[in-house]
Design a protein around this motif. Sequence first.
Motif, PDB file in Angstrom:
ATOM      1  N   VAL A 140       0.837  -1.198   0.000  1.00  0.00           N
ATOM      2  CA  VAL A 140       0.000   0.000   0.000  1.00  0.00           C
ATOM      3  C   VAL A 140       0.869   1.244   0.000  1.00  0.00           C
ATOM      4  CG1 VAL A 140      -1.642   1.338   1.365  1.00  0.00           C
ATOM      5  CG2 VAL A 140      -1.946  -1.130   1.112  1.00  0.00           C
ATOM      6  N   VAL A 194     -18.180   3.230   6.307  1.00  0.00           N
ATOM      7  CA  VAL A 194     -17.652   4.511   5.851  1.00  0.00           C
ATOM      8  C   VAL A 194     -16.130   4.542   5.908  1.00  0.00           C
ATOM      9  CG1 VAL A 194     -17.711   5.695   8.075  1.00  0.00           C
ATOM     10  CG2 VAL A 194     -18.074   6.985   5.998  1.00  0.00           C
ATOM     11  N   VAL A 195     -15.541   3.662   6.737  1.00  0.00           N
ATOM     12  CA  VAL A 195     -14.085   3.639   6.828  1.00  0.00           C
ATOM     13  C   VAL A 195     -13.469   3.063   5.559  1.00  0.00           C
ATOM     14  CG1 VAL A 195     -12.124   2.786   8.160  1.00  0.00           C
ATOM     15  CG2 VAL A 195     -14.222   3.388   9.320  1.00  0.00           C
ATOM     16  N   VAL A 196     -14.131   2.046   5.004  1.00  0.00           N
ATOM     17  CA  VAL A 196     -13.521   1.370   3.860  1.00  0.00           C
ATOM     18  C   VAL A 196     -14.061   1.863   2.529  1.00  0.00           C
ATOM     19  CG1 VAL A 196     -12.941  -0.722   5.107  1.00  0.00           C
ATOM     20  CG2 VAL A 196     -15.191  -0.504   4.065  1.00  0.00           C
ATOM     21  N   LEU A 198     -14.065   4.690   0.961  1.00  0.00           N
ATOM     22  CA  LEU A 198     -13.202   5.520   0.110  1.00  0.00           C
ATOM     23  C   LEU A 198     -12.250   4.689  -0.741  1.00  0.00           C
ATOM     24  CD1 LEU A 198     -12.047   8.726   2.015  1.00  0.00           C
ATOM     25  CD2 LEU A 198     -12.690   8.529  -0.375  1.00  0.00           C
ATOM     26  N   PRO A 199     -11.439   3.823  -0.089  1.00  0.00           N
ATOM     27  CA  PRO A 199     -10.552   2.980  -0.907  1.00  0.00           C
ATOM     28  C   PRO A 199     -11.325   2.092  -1.877  1.00  0.00           C
ATOM     29  CG  PRO A 199      -9.940   2.882   1.398  1.00  0.00           C
ATOM     30  CD  PRO A 199     -11.197   3.649   1.346  1.00  0.00           C
ATOM     31  N   GLN A 205     -12.962   2.687  -9.151  1.00  0.00           N
ATOM     32  CA  GLN A 205     -12.708   3.716 -10.151  1.00  0.00           C
ATOM     33  C   GLN A 205     -11.524   3.331 -11.035  1.00  0.00           C
ATOM     34  OE1 GLN A 205     -10.828   7.342  -9.045  1.00  0.00           O
ATOM     35  NE2 GLN A 205     -12.495   8.589  -9.860  1.00  0.00           N
ATOM     36  N   PHE A 290     -22.195   5.990  -2.250  1.00  0.00           N
ATOM     37  CA  PHE A 290     -20.854   6.248  -2.757  1.00  0.00           C
ATOM     38  C   PHE A 290     -20.640   5.606  -4.124  1.00  0.00           C
ATOM     39  CE2 PHE A 290     -20.133   7.392   1.584  1.00  0.00           C
ATOM     40  CZ  PHE A 290     -19.067   8.258   1.570  1.00  0.00           C
TER      41      PHE A 290
ATOM     42  N   PRO C  40      -8.743  -2.267   2.087  1.00  0.00           N
ATOM     43  CA  PRO C  40      -9.229  -0.883   2.160  1.00  0.00           C
ATOM     44  C   PRO C  40      -8.948  -0.231   3.506  1.00  0.00           C
ATOM     45  CG  PRO C  40     -10.927  -2.326   1.306  1.00  0.00           C
ATOM     46  CD  PRO C  40      -9.818  -3.205   1.763  1.00  0.00           C
ATOM     47  N   VAL C  43      -5.432   0.982   3.305  1.00  0.00           N
ATOM     48  CA  VAL C  43      -5.362   2.122   2.389  1.00  0.00           C
ATOM     49  C   VAL C  43      -5.982   3.344   3.051  1.00  0.00           C
ATOM     50  CG1 VAL C  43      -6.164   3.028   0.186  1.00  0.00           C
ATOM     51  CG2 VAL C  43      -5.389   0.660   0.355  1.00  0.00           C
ATOM     52  N   SER C  44      -7.102   3.102   3.703  1.00  0.00           N
ATOM     53  CA  SER C  44      -7.810   4.197   4.358  1.00  0.00           C
ATOM     54  C   SER C  44      -6.939   4.819   5.447  1.00  0.00           C
ATOM     55  CB  SER C  44      -9.113   3.650   4.946  1.00  0.00           C
ATOM     56  OG  SER C  44      -9.950   4.670   5.310  1.00  0.00           O
ATOM     57  N   TYR C  46      -3.830   5.065   5.407  1.00  0.00           N
ATOM     58  CA  TYR C  46      -2.881   5.935   4.736  1.00  0.00           C
ATOM     59  C   TYR C  46      -3.562   7.225   4.273  1.00  0.00           C
ATOM     60  CZ  TYR C  46       0.594   7.656   1.539  1.00  0.00           C
ATOM     61  OH  TYR C  46       1.502   8.449   0.907  1.00  0.00           O
ATOM     62  N   LEU C  47      -4.786   7.082   3.772  1.00  0.00           N
ATOM     63  CA  LEU C  47      -5.493   8.256   3.260  1.00  0.00           C
ATOM     64  C   LEU C  47      -5.734   9.312   4.339  1.00  0.00           C
ATOM     65  CD1 LEU C  47      -8.169   6.805   0.835  1.00  0.00           C
ATOM     66  CD2 LEU C  47      -5.994   7.879   0.292  1.00  0.00           C
ATOM     67  N   LEU C  52      -6.332  14.271  -0.520  1.00  0.00           N
ATOM     68  CA  LEU C  52      -6.630  13.590  -1.774  1.00  0.00           C
ATOM     69  C   LEU C  52      -7.557  14.460  -2.602  1.00  0.00           C
ATOM     70  CD1 LEU C  52      -7.327   9.869  -2.197  1.00  0.00           C
ATOM     71  CD2 LEU C  52      -9.013  11.426  -3.097  1.00  0.00           C
ATOM     72  N   PHE C  54      -9.609  14.690  -6.449  1.00  0.00           N
ATOM     73  CA  PHE C  54      -9.933  14.056  -7.713  1.00  0.00           C
ATOM     74  C   PHE C  54      -9.473  14.968  -8.829  1.00  0.00           C
ATOM     75  CE2 PHE C  54     -13.006  11.857  -5.047  1.00  0.00           C
ATOM     76  CZ  PHE C  54     -12.656  10.557  -5.372  1.00  0.00           C
ATOM     77  N   GLY C  58      -8.547  10.474 -12.554  1.00  0.00           N
ATOM     78  CA  GLY C  58      -7.979   9.800 -11.387  1.00  0.00           C
ATOM     79  C   GLY C  58      -7.950  10.724 -10.190  1.00  0.00           C
ATOM     80  N   PHE C  59      -6.862  10.661  -9.443  1.00  0.00           N
ATOM     81  CA  PHE C  59      -6.811  11.514  -8.262  1.00  0.00           C
ATOM     82  C   PHE C  59      -5.353  11.815  -7.944  1.00  0.00           C
ATOM     83  CE2 PHE C  59      -7.171   7.081  -7.182  1.00  0.00           C
ATOM     84  CZ  PHE C  59      -6.049   6.870  -6.385  1.00  0.00           C
ATOM     85  N   LEU C  61      -2.546  12.677  -4.693  1.00  0.00           N
ATOM     86  CA  LEU C  61      -2.357  12.511  -3.268  1.00  0.00           C
ATOM     87  C   LEU C  61      -1.249  13.414  -2.788  1.00  0.00           C
ATOM     88  CD1 LEU C  61      -2.398   8.675  -2.583  1.00  0.00           C
ATOM     89  CD2 LEU C  61      -3.975  10.373  -1.693  1.00  0.00           C
ATOM     90  N   ALA C 331     -18.738  12.042   7.900  1.00  0.00           N
ATOM     91  CA  ALA C 331     -17.751  11.591   6.914  1.00  0.00           C
ATOM     92  C   ALA C 331     -18.269  11.798   5.501  1.00  0.00           C
ATOM     93  CB  ALA C 331     -17.413  10.121   7.143  1.00  0.00           C
ATOM     94  N   PHE C 332     -19.560  11.539   5.306  1.00  0.00           N
ATOM     95  CA  PHE C 332     -20.134  11.711   3.972  1.00  0.00           C
ATOM     96  C   PHE C 332     -20.141  13.187   3.558  1.00  0.00           C
ATOM     97  CE2 PHE C 332     -23.957  12.338   1.271  1.00  0.00           C
ATOM     98  CZ  PHE C 332     -23.466  11.699   0.146  1.00  0.00           C
ATOM     99  N   TRP C 335     -16.754  14.154   2.530  1.00  0.00           N
ATOM    100  CA  TRP C 335     -16.496  13.588   1.196  1.00  0.00           C
ATOM    101  C   TRP C 335     -17.131  14.470   0.125  1.00  0.00           C
ATOM    102  CZ3 TRP C 335     -15.280   9.376  -2.083  1.00  0.00           C
ATOM    103  CH2 TRP C 335     -16.163   9.154  -3.140  1.00  0.00           C
ATOM    104  N   LEU C 340     -11.411  14.619   1.296  1.00  0.00           N
ATOM    105  CA  LEU C 340     -11.426  13.159   1.372  1.00  0.00           C
ATOM    106  C   LEU C 340     -10.574  12.626   2.511  1.00  0.00           C
ATOM    107  CD1 LEU C 340     -11.392  12.304  -2.400  1.00  0.00           C
ATOM    108  CD2 LEU C 340     -13.267  12.831  -0.885  1.00  0.00           C
ATOM    109  N   GLY C 347     -13.892   8.654   9.646  1.00  0.00           N
ATOM    110  CA  GLY C 347     -14.185   7.227   9.645  1.00  0.00           C
ATOM    111  C   GLY C 347     -13.334   6.496  10.670  1.00  0.00           C
TER     112      GLY C 347
END
Lengths: 350, 350, 374
Positions: A140, A194-196, A198-199, A205, A290, C40, C43-44, C46-47, C52, C54, C58-59, C61, C331-332, C335, C340, C347
């Motif tokens: 990652v 909601v935590v997962v 986004l990824p 995408q 989402f 995820p 990854v999350s 890290y996010l 982030l 768009f 793509g996006f 970082l 969180a929504f 977003w 992000l 989250g």
Amino acid sequence: MNIPERTLLRRLFLPYDITSMAPATKVLVYTLLVLWLLVVLFPLYWLFITSFKLPIQVNDGPDFIPFIDFEPSMHAWHYILFELGNDTLRPYINSVIVAFCATVFCVLIGSFAAYALVRIQYRVKIGNVLAFLALLGLTVFTVTSLGAPLFAAAPVAIILFVFFVAAVGRYFRRALGNDDILFWIISNRILPPVVVVLPVYLMFQRIGLLDTHIALIATYTAVNLPIVVWLMRDFFAGIPLDLEESAQIDGASRLRIFFTIVLPLARPGLAATSLLILILAWNEYLLALFISTADAQTMPMLVAAQNATRGPQWWYMSVLIVIMIAPIVLTAFLLQRHIARGLLVGAIKG
Amino acid sequence: MRVRMIDVRKSFGQNEVVKNLSLDIADGEFLVLLGESGCGKTTALRMVAGLETVSGGTIEIGDQDVTNVLPKYRNVAMVFQSYALYPHMTVAKNIGYPLKLRGTPAAELDAAVRAAAEKVHLEDLLHRYPRQLSGGQRQRVALARAMVRTPSAFLMDEPLSNLDAKLRIAMRVELKRLQSELGVTTIYVTHDQVEAMTLAHRVAVMDEGVLQQVAPPKEIYDDPANLFVARFIGAPAMNIVKGTVEDGTFAVPDGAVSLGSIAARGDVYLGFRPEDATLAPADEAMLRARIYSTEMTGNETIVTCEMNGEQVVVRADKDYEGTLDAAVGIDLDPGKARLFDCDNGRRIRR
Amino acid sequence: MAYLEARDRRDRVAEWVDRNAGKVFILPAVLTLLAFSLFPLLVSAYLTLTKLKFAAGGFTLRYVEWLNFKKLIFGSQQYHLLGTFDVFGIVDWLILGAIFALLLFFFVRYLIRPGTTVVGVVGRSVAFVVAGALALLLVATLGGGFPGSLVVTLFYVFAGVSVQFALALGLAVLCAQNIYGRNLFRVVFFLPIMVTPVGIAYMFRMLADTHKGPFADIWTWLGLADFSWAADPWTARIVVLIGDTWQWTPFMFIVLLAAIENQPRDQLEAARIDGAGGWQIFRDITWPAIAPVAATIVLIRLIEAYKIIDLPNVLTSGGPGIATESLTLHAFVAWRTQDLGGSAAVGYMLLFVATVTCLSFFNFAGRRTRRTEL
């Protein structure tokens, strides 16, 4: 012996015999139950009659009884089902496809795992798990911040992991057993979507699956998997081992035993679990919010969108909600006996 | 087919439940594994079936090493204590299941099912479900399912123990007849010594994972290899009296039995069966005792005597009448008395 | 035994599957969870440390360290997550002191008792620190300040689950009596679980409408016809809670009812003969028998309650202001406003609080209720 005399007051508060309730208790019990019955039914009733009202009837204040307070009209139904036609039908079909497929996959995959956790002893070396997590984290990191492409990083990580397991794996002693695996699977349910999301969004995408049925089905399957494993495990544990051993001696393979002996015997559990997953997938809101934007839009999205576009047009909204509830209620009535039993077994064994 | 177990061992963790078991079972033989619960007999059977892995040693079926072969390739048939009938299949489906797994054509399968059902008198019940059958009928379905193909061996795990006493005797007769007709090697596990004696060609007695003796029933009864077998077989059990051997005579405080030529040695056990002894006037007999209780069973009277704090049982005529606590003498046939070593329980041969 | 040798290729594949059944059976589930949950999650994580955006196709970082968390806890978004703090008065200090003393008492009691383990100490430390911090937050915002989405979520979770459990238990006890129409009650009580949460939200908006709703006449009679519940923070939150309760009480009800009906009859009869009355039977026989089920069902509801979003979003759109916003909705919203990293950070806050609460409850109630099992 001291049996009290049955005075009028006692007769009111003492049961007549052991199988019945005292009159006063009876009145109280029925009152409370009927009260909650109204609490449950009235909103649904109101929803139902609103779907037959004209805008003017709604705006003029409350009318309660069709044909007496107001003349029911089919205009909202006509508008939603025919004038809007495809705009309603498409999300509806999307919802049917997504909910049905997600339920089937989820119950199937989950049952596989649940059965295996009941009947097969696992030993997962802790060292290997840590190595896997470390490599995953590293992947990652390299992909997101160093800009390495995923298709290059992933195979490298997998090869490294295989080498690691082959070379060092045997030196680890401490291992995780079935209970640990089960706990890990079930604990995934604590994870708020909601935590997962986004990824997952970025993932879909990247591979161009955003706003498709596949994306929704896959996510719904994953999110509901812990519930299936948790519920089905106890149904499988309740099947006598003798039956499976007998089938094994008679010459059946594991897969065959699973499909011809185990699954048919767990039918009540399957029914209950499937219904529950179906309800959850059918009503799911957050992930759809989402992941689906237009093409794969599901019914909850359509219903929620009513507000934004046209303001509160209660009559149309009511129709939408009624047609959304109907199939689930029908399925549930067919299966309702099982679901309580199914949930109970899971809850008792916890 | 011939079944051989060579030096087979089985441990669950630290607990060794089968220790160096070697058995050679001839083609068509009816071998009964007899022992108390927890003696390892069921584990031994399950290893032959392939339901348990083997910790050490070899298992052969028909000259072929099957130690690590999956159960389905061993072609053995097993009858479980619980019968292990598939509750969601009719009797016919249950019986036909092993053939169906082998891909037998439908017509052939039907004929085989019918033939097997006829052997156990089930032909009228083929369309019932297991829950609609009585205990005895279920047990016959289990037998039919085992017999529907031609297995290398029948494995039976206490198949009669869930039946009531009368039915059990009837099924015992039936089972013995069927086995000799079919001539299939049979390994039969039970804790009931009457079943073992009546059914077996040879009985294998096990205790705490160790094989004690393998011999035909008559030999097991007449010629027990050690104290355990002597005590375990026979009802009422063999009498065991502790004493010393001097000058060819077995001596206890209350009498002596002359055994003919035998080397003098310290403490030994003398065993004799209740039917090999007779009651006699106290002053003329070999051993002196007091009557503890008498039980008239119909065809005989079981007299329990007390001798120097130990109980000794003698079979007497049904008309025997003794008063409690009366002094009585016991004579026995020295040729049928057996001597056992006090330390390791082994037979002392004369 | 010819079949032992004459195994062709297909058979060998079948046998391989058979011998490795363990892996074959569990792999799909594990892979699904790895792909949609563990991966995820990492990854999350890290996010949360990035900004982030768009971009076309793509996006992009940008690594920003702890900025997202800093912003939420100390910075410009503090009012949103934690709320607006009140100046502490004497009463606030007293309440806080009492809570801290209580927490400390339980912690010390655990330490000096026999059977203390390292895991136990660590677990309790985390649980008590979080409990203390949340108590601080509650006192700071509920007294005179304005609660943020964290406090609102806690309100939904704890008030909601308690009310639902109490109602469900009461109804289950009533329904388990020997009454006519038991099945009717059971079926009808089960209905709300099947209604889409989004639909429930609209339904309750209709019902609570003071002009067009069914209770309009009552509102008018009370002189509240022009009162807008949606404009007042607490009435808005309570309407959300009512909708949530309407939906989720049945779930608890059905399981508790099954548990009550499942308790051994002979125990009940023995208690009757010993002279126990209705309440005593419930307290001494029924409650211990259903306590493990009750604990499990509360745990499930705790887990699910933390995820609430549909009701506040549709009923009140999180308003007035942010008064009804749950963490998921927060969180929504983040977003939607293109923040992000902030969304992921919210989250993670939710994940942390939910995990600590659920694990604490699991360890606390799970063991206690199982003690009475045979």
